[in-house]
Design an enzyme around this catalytic site. Sequence first.
Site, PDB file in Angstrom:
ATOM      1  N   GLY A  11     -19.298  36.328 -17.690  1.00 36.77           N
ATOM      2  CA  GLY A  11     -19.585  37.535 -17.838  1.00 36.77           C
ATOM      3  C   GLY A  11     -21.527  37.678 -18.831  1.00 36.77           C
ATOM      4  N   ALA A  13     -22.771  35.492 -20.642  1.00 37.51           N
ATOM      5  CA  ALA A  13     -23.347  33.887 -21.137  1.00 37.51           C
ATOM      6  C   ALA A  13     -23.418  33.151 -19.799  1.00 37.51           C
ATOM      7  CB  ALA A  13     -22.018  33.508 -22.759  1.00 37.51           C
ATOM      8  N   PHE A 114     -26.145  50.031 -37.623  1.00 31.70           N
ATOM      9  CA  PHE A 114     -25.398  49.305 -37.008  1.00 31.70           C
ATOM     10  C   PHE A 114     -24.695  48.385 -39.033  1.00 31.70           C
ATOM     11  CE2 PHE A 114     -21.883  48.589 -33.866  1.00 31.70           C
ATOM     12  CZ  PHE A 114     -22.755  49.384 -32.700  1.00 31.70           C
ATOM     13  N   GLN A 229     -12.465  37.806 -36.294  1.00 22.39           N
ATOM     14  CA  GLN A 229     -13.069  39.297 -36.608  1.00 22.39           C
ATOM     15  C   GLN A 229     -12.296  40.136 -36.699  1.00 22.39           C
ATOM     16  OE1 GLN A 229     -16.381  41.020 -35.289  1.00 22.39           O
ATOM     17  NE2 GLN A 229     -16.858  40.482 -37.751  1.00 22.39           N
ATOM     18  N   HIS A 231     -11.816  44.266 -36.421  1.00 28.81           N
ATOM     19  CA  HIS A 231     -12.969  45.312 -36.029  1.00 28.81           C
ATOM     20  C   HIS A 231     -12.293  46.848 -36.994  1.00 28.81           C
ATOM     21  CE1 HIS A 231     -15.501  47.933 -35.048  1.00 28.81           C
ATOM     22  NE2 HIS A 231     -16.236  47.825 -34.256  1.00 28.81           N
ATOM     23  N   LEU A 241     -10.847  49.509 -28.364  1.00 24.24           N
ATOM     24  CA  LEU A 241     -12.297  50.149 -29.905  1.00 24.24           C
ATOM     25  C   LEU A 241     -12.635  51.354 -29.783  1.00 24.24           C
ATOM     26  CD1 LEU A 241     -14.393  48.304 -31.750  1.00 24.24           C
ATOM     27  CD2 LEU A 241     -15.593  48.039 -30.097  1.00 24.24           C
ATOM     28  N   GLU A 244     -18.462  50.880 -33.257  1.00 17.21           N
ATOM     29  CA  GLU A 244     -19.182  50.550 -35.207  1.00 17.21           C
ATOM     30  C   GLU A 244     -20.529  51.759 -34.536  1.00 17.21           C
ATOM     31  OE1 GLU A 244     -19.207  47.250 -37.201  1.00 17.21           O
ATOM     32  OE2 GLU A 244     -21.108  48.007 -37.352  1.00 17.21           O
ATOM     33  N   ARG A 275     -18.331  44.409 -41.023  1.00 16.92           N
ATOM     34  CA  ARG A 275     -17.075  44.519 -40.562  1.00 16.92           C
ATOM     35  C   ARG A 275     -15.384  44.320 -41.214  1.00 16.92           C
ATOM     36  NH1 ARG A 275     -17.864  43.705 -34.379  1.00 16.92           N
ATOM     37  NH2 ARG A 275     -19.528  45.604 -34.275  1.00 16.92           N
ATOM     38  N   HIS A 341     -11.166  41.549 -33.675  1.00 18.27           N
ATOM     39  CA  HIS A 341     -12.041  41.964 -32.390  1.00 18.27           C
ATOM     40  C   HIS A 341     -13.635  40.518 -31.708  1.00 18.27           C
ATOM     41  CE1 HIS A 341     -15.169  44.220 -30.802  1.00 18.27           C
ATOM     42  NE2 HIS A 341     -15.999  43.569 -31.437  1.00 18.27           N
ATOM     43  N   GLU A 372     -19.010  33.762 -26.628  1.00 22.07           N
ATOM     44  CA  GLU A 372     -18.699  33.888 -27.807  1.00 22.07           C
ATOM     45  C   GLU A 372     -17.448  32.788 -27.198  1.00 22.07           C
ATOM     46  OE1 GLU A 372     -16.118  37.565 -27.536  1.00 22.07           O
ATOM     47  OE2 GLU A 372     -14.829  36.867 -28.972  1.00 22.07           O
ATOM     48  N   ARG A 383     -19.204  38.162 -38.313  1.00 19.76           N
ATOM     49  CA  ARG A 383     -20.260  38.394 -36.749  1.00 19.76           C
ATOM     50  C   ARG A 383     -20.577  39.801 -37.635  1.00 19.76           C
ATOM     51  NH1 ARG A 383     -20.646  41.667 -32.442  1.00 19.76           N
ATOM     52  NH2 ARG A 383     -18.696  41.282 -31.448  1.00 19.76           N
ATOM     53  N   LEU A 389     -23.639  40.057 -28.272  1.00 21.82           N
ATOM     54  CA  LEU A 389     -24.281  40.066 -26.658  1.00 21.82           C
ATOM     55  C   LEU A 389     -24.819  39.831 -26.439  1.00 21.82           C
ATOM     56  CD1 LEU A 389     -23.721  44.140 -26.240  1.00 21.82           C
ATOM     57  CD2 LEU A 389     -22.033  42.632 -25.079  1.00 21.82           C
TER      58      LEU A 389
HETATM   59  C1  LIG Z   1     -13.778  46.382 -26.665  1.00 22.97           C
HETATM   60  C2  LIG Z   1     -15.132  44.994 -26.835  1.00 22.97           C
HETATM   61  C3  LIG Z   1     -16.041  45.921 -27.513  1.00 22.97           C
HETATM   62  C4  LIG Z   1     -17.354  45.173 -28.310  1.00 22.97           C
HETATM   63  N1  LIG Z   1     -18.946  45.508 -28.017  1.00 22.97           N
HETATM   64  C5  LIG Z   1     -19.660  45.164 -28.731  1.00 22.97           C
HETATM   65  C6  LIG Z   1     -21.043  45.707 -28.709  1.00 22.97           C
HETATM   66  O1  LIG Z   1     -21.696  46.678 -28.752  1.00 22.97           O
HETATM   67  N2  LIG Z   1     -21.547  44.513 -29.028  1.00 22.97           N
HETATM   68  C7  LIG Z   1     -22.004  43.823 -29.285  1.00 22.97           C
HETATM   69  O2  LIG Z   1     -23.044  42.311 -29.112  1.00 22.97           O
HETATM   70  N3  LIG Z   1     -20.591  43.126 -28.687  1.00 22.97           N
HETATM   71  C8  LIG Z   1     -20.252  43.223 -28.434  1.00 22.97           C
HETATM   72  N4  LIG Z   1     -18.342  42.686 -27.992  1.00 22.97           N
HETATM   73  C9  LIG Z   1     -18.087  41.369 -27.992  1.00 22.97           C
HETATM   74  C10 LIG Z   1     -19.513  40.975 -27.069  1.00 22.97           C
HETATM   75  O3  LIG Z   1     -19.025  42.140 -25.877  1.00 22.97           O
HETATM   76  C11 LIG Z   1     -18.314  39.609 -26.550  1.00 22.97           C
HETATM   77  O4  LIG Z   1     -18.492  38.759 -27.733  1.00 22.97           O
HETATM   78  C12 LIG Z   1     -19.590  38.761 -25.818  1.00 22.97           C
HETATM   79  O5  LIG Z   1     -19.571  40.146 -24.332  1.00 22.97           O
HETATM   80  C13 LIG Z   1     -18.792  37.827 -24.687  1.00 22.97           C
HETATM   81  O6  LIG Z   1     -19.232  37.292 -23.361  1.00 22.97           O
HETATM   82  P1  LIG Z   1     -19.164  36.300 -22.791  1.00 22.97           P
HETATM   83  O7  LIG Z   1     -20.047  35.768 -21.410  1.00 22.97           O
HETATM   84  O8  LIG Z   1     -19.004  34.967 -23.602  1.00 22.97           O
HETATM   85  O9  LIG Z   1     -17.381  35.804 -22.542  1.00 22.97           O
HETATM   86  P2  LIG Z   1     -17.142  37.546 -21.853  1.00 22.97           P
HETATM   87  O10 LIG Z   1     -18.020  38.603 -21.245  1.00 22.97           O
HETATM   88  O11 LIG Z   1     -15.654  37.686 -22.161  1.00 22.97           O
HETATM   89  O12 LIG Z   1     -16.274  36.605 -20.595  1.00 22.97           O
HETATM   90  C14 LIG Z   1     -15.497  36.055 -20.257  1.00 22.97           C
HETATM   91  C15 LIG Z   1     -15.511  35.236 -18.295  1.00 22.97           C
HETATM   92  O13 LIG Z   1     -14.588  33.945 -18.168  1.00 22.97           O
HETATM   93  C16 LIG Z   1     -14.168  34.567 -17.821  1.00 22.97           C
HETATM   94  N5  LIG Z   1     -12.838  32.692 -17.825  1.00 22.97           N
HETATM   95  C17 LIG Z   1     -12.085  32.977 -18.614  1.00 22.97           C
HETATM   96  N6  LIG Z   1     -10.852  32.400 -19.032  1.00 22.97           N
HETATM   97  C18 LIG Z   1     -10.642  31.647 -17.382  1.00 22.97           C
HETATM   98  C19 LIG Z   1     -10.315  30.397 -17.088  1.00 22.97           C
HETATM   99  N7  LIG Z   1      -9.252  30.409 -17.620  1.00 22.97           N
HETATM  100  N8  LIG Z   1     -10.348  30.642 -15.372  1.00 22.97           N
HETATM  101  C20 LIG Z   1     -11.542  30.889 -14.759  1.00 22.97           C
HETATM  102  N9  LIG Z   1     -12.028  32.338 -15.701  1.00 22.97           N
HETATM  103  C21 LIG Z   1     -11.790  32.487 -16.826  1.00 22.97           C
HETATM  104  C22 LIG Z   1     -12.965  35.361 -17.655  1.00 22.97           C
HETATM  105  O14 LIG Z   1     -13.326  35.840 -16.038  1.00 22.97           O
HETATM  106  C23 LIG Z   1     -14.889  35.981 -17.639  1.00 22.97           C
HETATM  107  O15 LIG Z   1     -15.310  35.631 -16.307  1.00 22.97           O
HETATM  108  C24 LIG Z   1     -17.628  43.940 -28.169  1.00 22.97           C
HETATM  109  C25 LIG Z   1     -16.695  43.108 -27.223  1.00 22.97           C
HETATM  110  C26 LIG Z   1     -15.049  44.128 -27.148  1.00 22.97           C
HETATM  111  C27 LIG Z   1     -14.057  43.639 -26.892  1.00 22.97           C
END
Ligand SMILES: Cc1cc2nc3c(=O)[nH]c(=O)nc-3n(C[C@H](O)[C@H](O)[C@H](O)COP(=O)(O)OP(=O)(O)OC[C@H]3O[C@@H](n4cnc5c(N)ncnc54)[C@H](O)[C@@H]3O)c2cc1C
Length: 570
Positions: A11, A13, A114, A229, A231, A241, A244, A275, A341, A372, A383, A389
């Site tokens: 993702g 991160a 927001f 959280q 939403h 979703l 917002e 939220r 959420h 996250e 949050r 993001l």
């Molecule tokens: C519908 C929705 C809308 C959102 N809108 C917003 C927004 O507009 N603005 C905002 O700031 N935030 C928003 N958020 C929150 C935000 O998108 C997330 O908190 C953020 O993108 C998380 O990024 P990340 O890189 O931490 O994790 P993620 O993007 O969730 O990535 C997790 C990664 O870990 C990998 N993984 C997990 N478990 C395993 C495993 N067992 N083995 C191998 N790989 C694994 C997955 O394959 C994935 O690649 C939204 C969330 C949702 C659900």
Amino acid sequence: MKHDVVIIGSGLAGLSAAMELVGNLDVAIVTKVYPSRSHSGAAQGGVAAAVANHEKDDTPDLHMYDTVKGSDFLADQDAVEYMVNAAPDTIIKMEKLGCVFSRDGEQKIAQRAFGGHSRKRSCYAADRTGHALLHVLFEQSMKHKKNLTLYNEYYLLSLIYKDGVAKGVVVMDSKTGKIDIIYAKAVMFGTGGYGRAYNITSNAFSCTGDGIVAAYRAGLPLEDMEFVQFHPTGLYQQGILVSEAARGDGGYLINGKGERFMEKYAPSVMELAPRDIVSRAEQTEINEGRGIDGKDYVYIDLRHLGKEKILERLPQIRQLGIDFVGVDCIDNPVPIQPTAHYSMGGIPTTLDCRVLADVDGTIVKGFYAGGECACVSVHGANRLGTNSLLEACVFGEKAGRTILEDIASLSHEDINEEDEKSVVKKRIDNIFASPGTESTNAIRNELKINMTNNCGVYREKSKLETALSTVKELQEKFKNSKIADKSKLFNTELQEALELQNMLEFSELIVKGALERTESRGGHSRTDYPKRDDDNWLKHTFVSKQPDGSIELKYKPVTITKHQPVERKY
Ligand SMILES: Cc1cc2nc3c(=O)[nH]c(=O)nc-3n(C[C@H](O)[C@H](O)[C@H](O)COP(=O)(O)OP(=O)(O)OC[C@H]3O[C@@H](n4cnc5c(N)ncnc54)[C@H](O)[C@@H]3O)c2cc1C
């Protein structure tokens, strides 16, 4: 398999960390879904930064205060300050990498309102911001194929951690079922959140908390797990979703009597309260019989925005409404309800993304987390929209930089491969061999309904006790469950069973933390303790697993630098 760095998660991160490292080190990314399917890609409304394009008086300081206030004063203020200061550069970096942000009339990056933000500071790409950011990072990281190995559709089974050092991970190739060890000098988790434990959720199927459970099983603590959280605008019965941004751009919330009910709960900002407040307001309206036709939903009304604005700024959520509840928001109000959420809790880290082994600040050598799955804690008890993001980009990048700093002092450690593999093989063999009668689907459904009903928007002692005993019963039932597919190749049933096992493990921690915390703060709202209690509870919860399997709770003070806690009013 051996690399300098292994990152779990592709993702925002994980990819942000990788981008810092690929020029210098041999990096591997492990991801259970194809990278561009990570949940970051589902993010809609935007990413916060005080670039002051729209409101010229915006500053990182204001962004900091809004975030700290939104967190109900549980956020660590040094971490918040770091994030908000890094935000404007992060937006510029992402734009230079190729992210196409929406523009305002002066061709500057457009910014929308927001909840909880006192200025319009959400930069966005229509209502597909996460998609735009994720694809840019994925494309850019592909330039470095020489130094980057992608283990797509590999599943993290466990973290190899001994004597204060992270040494690598055990993974399963989903395509073949083969179990392997990846040795790494540095391990970074960007494994995302844990919303799938709830019945109504906006989270993708992949958000099952695997990373945090791997850290917990290895003996490391988790922080603030009770803070989940909700939403306010999930599509009714679907949870999907409605960003917002819909309220940021002017949408109203309407109850069964046709009233804009937020007037009662947050008169100064109405629908743009944080939220936790809006979700509680909705739930109160529903509980007191003022849902639409007395049912368990209210409306979001966007009709007054007009077709043109909706098509330009909110095209995706319009389509989701049409596809999933059969309502076109151009012509009709859309039925919505609170949806699980975001996970405020996770793996505790320092400001530099080094993982903490305890409340005293002991650092785990070679282990980093961001996004996250981590709890740095910039969101505290609640949050603000668009800060996540940002968090994933800022702290993903930070984790990468910290690894670069540390790498000279890290080395590939010896791993007892047989021991490490046998633990996970036993877990898998038990699932395969169980002659049980319980269905994993039924257990999963029961867990989700239990968490939503008994550990949801509103909580109280007796419900939480029911939640806890139900989770424990389901953990026992799981031991007597069975799966039908016994094959090795792409066994999604097995993977889902492993994910369910993880959800059963961390759900207990959410409930435990919630039972102990006898106050209401942010997303944790107890009807039997309706007030925030700073004298006793201005502190972070740390849960960890004891050698006998019991759960230990400890507490860590909140870092307060600039803003003393005051009553939150909106
Ligand atoms: C519908 C929705 C809308 C959102 N809108 C917003 C927004 O507009 N603005 C905002 O700031 N935030 C928003 N958020 C929150 C935000 O998108 C997330 O908190 C953020 O993108 C998380 O990024 P990340 O890189 O931490 O994790 P993620 O993007 O969730 O990535 C997790 C990664 O870990 C990998 N993984 C997990 N478990 C395993 C495993 N067992 N083995 C191998 N790989 C694994 C997955 O394959 C994935 O690649 C939204 C969330 C949702 C659900």
